[in-house]
Design an enzyme around this catalytic site. Sequence first.
Site, mmCIF file in Angstrom:
data_model
loop_
_atom_site.group_PDB
_atom_site.id
_atom_site.type_symbol
_atom_site.label_atom_id
_atom_site.label_comp_id
_atom_site.label_asym_id
_atom_site.label_seq_id
_atom_site.Cartn_x
_atom_site.Cartn_y
_atom_site.Cartn_z
ATOM 1 N N GLY A 14 0.926 -1.278 0.025
ATOM 2 C CA GLY A 14 0.057 0.115 0.108
ATOM 3 C C GLY A 14 1.243 1.083 -0.162
ATOM 4 C CB ALA A 16 0.723 3.915 -4.921
ATOM 5 C CE1 TYR A 155 -9.919 0.550 8.205
ATOM 6 C CE2 TYR A 155 -10.345 1.256 9.742
ATOM 7 C CZ TYR A 155 -9.665 1.232 8.926
ATOM 8 O OH TYR A 155 -8.649 1.644 9.204
HETATM 9 N N1 NAI Z 1 -5.914 8.189 7.262
HETATM 10 C C1 NAI Z 1 -6.319 7.155 8.548
HETATM 11 O O1 NAI Z 1 -7.363 7.549 9.526
HETATM 12 C C2 NAI Z 1 -6.471 5.693 9.449
HETATM 13 C C3 NAI Z 1 -5.582 4.759 8.686
HETATM 14 N N2 NAI Z 1 -4.950 3.853 9.192
HETATM 15 C C4 NAI Z 1 -4.572 2.803 8.590
HETATM 16 O O2 NAI Z 1 -3.255 2.971 7.557
HETATM 17 C C5 NAI Z 1 -2.878 2.281 6.623
HETATM 18 C C6 NAI Z 1 -2.919 2.769 5.896
HETATM 19 O O3 NAI Z 1 -4.074 3.866 5.089
HETATM 20 P P1 NAI Z 1 -3.799 5.440 4.351
HETATM 21 O O4 NAI Z 1 -2.503 5.690 4.044
HETATM 22 O O5 NAI Z 1 -5.113 6.509 5.520
HETATM 23 O O6 NAI Z 1 -4.617 4.926 3.076
HETATM 24 P P2 NAI Z 1 -4.590 5.201 1.904
HETATM 25 O O7 NAI Z 1 -6.241 4.897 0.994
HETATM 26 O O8 NAI Z 1 -4.460 6.561 1.455
HETATM 27 O O9 NAI Z 1 -3.298 4.266 1.390
HETATM 28 C C7 NAI Z 1 -3.503 3.112 1.237
HETATM 29 C C8 NAI Z 1 -2.915 2.447 -0.130
HETATM 30 O O10 NAI Z 1 -3.499 0.466 -0.426
HETATM 31 C C9 NAI Z 1 -3.467 0.418 -1.518
HETATM 32 N N3 NAI Z 1 -4.311 -1.148 -1.992
HETATM 33 C C10 NAI Z 1 -5.817 -1.015 -1.769
HETATM 34 N N4 NAI Z 1 -5.696 -2.376 -1.394
HETATM 35 C C11 NAI Z 1 -4.746 -2.893 -2.322
HETATM 36 C C12 NAI Z 1 -4.493 -4.343 -2.010
HETATM 37 N N5 NAI Z 1 -5.842 -4.541 -2.137
HETATM 38 N N6 NAI Z 1 -3.437 -4.436 -2.879
HETATM 39 C C13 NAI Z 1 -2.089 -3.249 -2.955
HETATM 40 N N7 NAI Z 1 -2.480 -2.238 -2.620
HETATM 41 C C14 NAI Z 1 -3.994 -1.712 -2.012
HETATM 42 C C15 NAI Z 1 -4.312 2.118 -1.974
HETATM 43 O O11 NAI Z 1 -4.211 1.953 -3.256
HETATM 44 C C16 NAI Z 1 -3.671 2.565 -1.520
HETATM 45 O O12 NAI Z 1 -2.538 3.386 -2.592
HETATM 46 C C17 NAI Z 1 -3.721 0.868 6.383
HETATM 47 O O13 NAI Z 1 -3.842 0.451 7.278
HETATM 48 C C18 NAI Z 1 -5.338 1.921 7.410
HETATM 49 O O14 NAI Z 1 -6.264 1.035 7.395
HETATM 50 C C19 NAI Z 1 -5.483 3.192 10.823
HETATM 51 C C20 NAI Z 1 -5.954 4.531 11.470
HETATM 52 C C21 NAI Z 1 -6.126 5.334 10.625
HETATM 53 C C1 LIG Z 2 -17.236 9.674 10.014
HETATM 54 C C2 LIG Z 2 -16.872 9.152 8.990
HETATM 55 C C3 LIG Z 2 -15.677 7.875 9.838
HETATM 56 C C4 LIG Z 2 -14.482 7.415 8.821
HETATM 57 C C5 LIG Z 2 -14.347 6.909 8.972
HETATM 58 C C6 LIG Z 2 -13.128 6.174 7.523
HETATM 59 C C7 LIG Z 2 -12.326 5.424 7.835
HETATM 60 C C8 LIG Z 2 -11.715 5.698 8.882
HETATM 61 C C9 LIG Z 2 -10.189 5.021 9.057
HETATM 62 C C10 LIG Z 2 -9.673 4.192 10.617
HETATM 63 O O1 LIG Z 2 -9.150 3.452 10.804
HETATM 64 C C11 LIG Z 2 -9.710 5.713 11.216
HETATM 65 C C12 LIG Z 2 -9.166 5.576 12.979
HETATM 66 C C13 LIG Z 2 -9.870 6.101 13.590
HETATM 67 C C14 LIG Z 2 -10.575 6.453 14.615
HETATM 68 C C15 LIG Z 2 -10.645 6.540 15.750
HETATM 69 C C16 LIG Z 2 -11.470 7.003 16.474
HETATM 70 C C17 LIG Z 2 -12.754 7.547 15.526
HETATM 71 C C18 LIG Z 2 -13.595 8.086 16.350
HETATM 72 C C19 LIG Z 2 -14.469 7.552 17.865
HETATM 73 C C20 LIG Z 2 -15.573 7.649 18.251
HETATM 74 O O2 LIG Z 2 -14.918 8.700 19.458
HETATM 75 O O3 LIG Z 2 -16.654 7.555 18.126
#
Ligand code: NAI
Ligand SMILES: CCCCC/C=C\C=C\C(=O)C/C=C\C/C=C\CCCC(=O)O
Length: 268
Positions: A14, A16, A155
């Site tokens: 992930g 990119a 999720y």
């Molecule tokens: N952005 C947020 O608020 C939070 C993110 N996370 C976690 O952080 C990590 C990174 O997330 P972000 O950078 O925010 O998301 P993002 O959506 O910006 O990046 C995720 C990347 O994973 C790639 N991806 C999706 N499916 C794939 C597959 N089947 N094979 C290979 N690549 C794939 C996407 O193309 C994308 O480039 C994730 O594990 C997410 O669950 C955790 C908590 C909060």
């Molecule tokens: C309102 C739209 C929420 C969409 C959230 C989408 C993806 C979130 C991915 C995460 O992994 C977010 C990580 C942490 C969220 C943690 C707390 C959120 C607040 C929860 C609460 O206080 O009820």
Amino acid sequence: MSWTADEKVVLVTGGAAGIGAGLVREFLAKNARHVAFLDVSEKEGATLERELRNKFGALRAKFIKCDVTDEIQLGDAFRQVLDKHRKLDVVVNSAAVVGDNSLCKTMIDVNFCGTVTSTLKALSIMRADAGGCGGAIINVSSLQAFKSSTCLSVYSATKGAVLQFSNFLADEESYSTTKVRIITVCLGPTDTALLHKRNLNNSAKDGHGVSSRASEPQRVESAVNGIIEVIQQAESGSTWIIANNNIARDVTMNVRESFRILSDITDV
Ligand SMILES: NC(=O)C1=CN([C@@H]2O[C@H](COP(=O)(O)OP(=O)(O)OC[C@H]3O[C@@H](n4cnc5c(N)ncnc54)[C@H](O)[C@@H]3O)[C@@H](O)[C@H]2O)C=CC1
Ligand SMILES: CCCCC/C=C\C=C\C(=O)C/C=C\C/C=C\CCCC(=O)O
């Protein structure tokens, strides 16, 4: 001597976009020998690869188009890195998708199964008791692993499963034997495309179920720097929270204590 990225060979799934891409840039800036980043998004991968090759030279970064749910593609990607660089030091499993429960299968496949497959592959390559040089595997989970919001039950469950799997595997495969650290980071809301995805139903988009305490998402830079800090100091089997632009917080004892209480209750 403390851990540095110097001369390390790194693989980021992930990688990119979002936090994965931030990590790829930071590992290179910190002098990693080579960073391979895997992603399904060809356009974003190719664009990032161009940027990195201009900045760091042609040999230091490589985009590999790879769907982490496809075991053959994932195996090929690991093999390419190993054949070329003869070692692997760090794997960060960051690939994930978010959506409401209509996307349940995809979320389970990418977020959990993809992370499991990649972790086991990385461990088998890096483990010192089978010819590897040791290393670190960082699995990216979420605060949602502890507390879900409405419409994010699947999720959140995938992120809970990532946390449990990583900690159980770290228990099962002793660091003293493998020399591979298996570490979980639970991120709070971070300002990437994933957080703003529109494949959530209206109640999630409207924020129902998200408490009024919910604050501004943290900067990608905070998540990235937090993860690097964690790699520098974390023990195998540890769990860390990186949220609200704060430094990484070690919550290993809290996680272990909560499961100890439950397992005491269920002891027969
Ligand atoms: N952005 C947020 O608020 C939070 C993110 N996370 C976690 O952080 C990590 C990174 O997330 P972000 O950078 O925010 O998301 P993002 O959506 O910006 O990046 C995720 C990347 O994973 C790639 N991806 C999706 N499916 C794939 C597959 N089947 N094979 C290979 N690549 C794939 C996407 O193309 C994308 O480039 C994730 O594990 C997410 O669950 C955790 C908590 C909060
Ligand atoms: C309102 C739209 C929420 C969409 C959230 C989408 C993806 C979130 C991915 C995460 O992994 C977010 C990580 C942490 C969220 C943690 C707390 C959120 C607040 C929860 C609460 O206080 O009820």
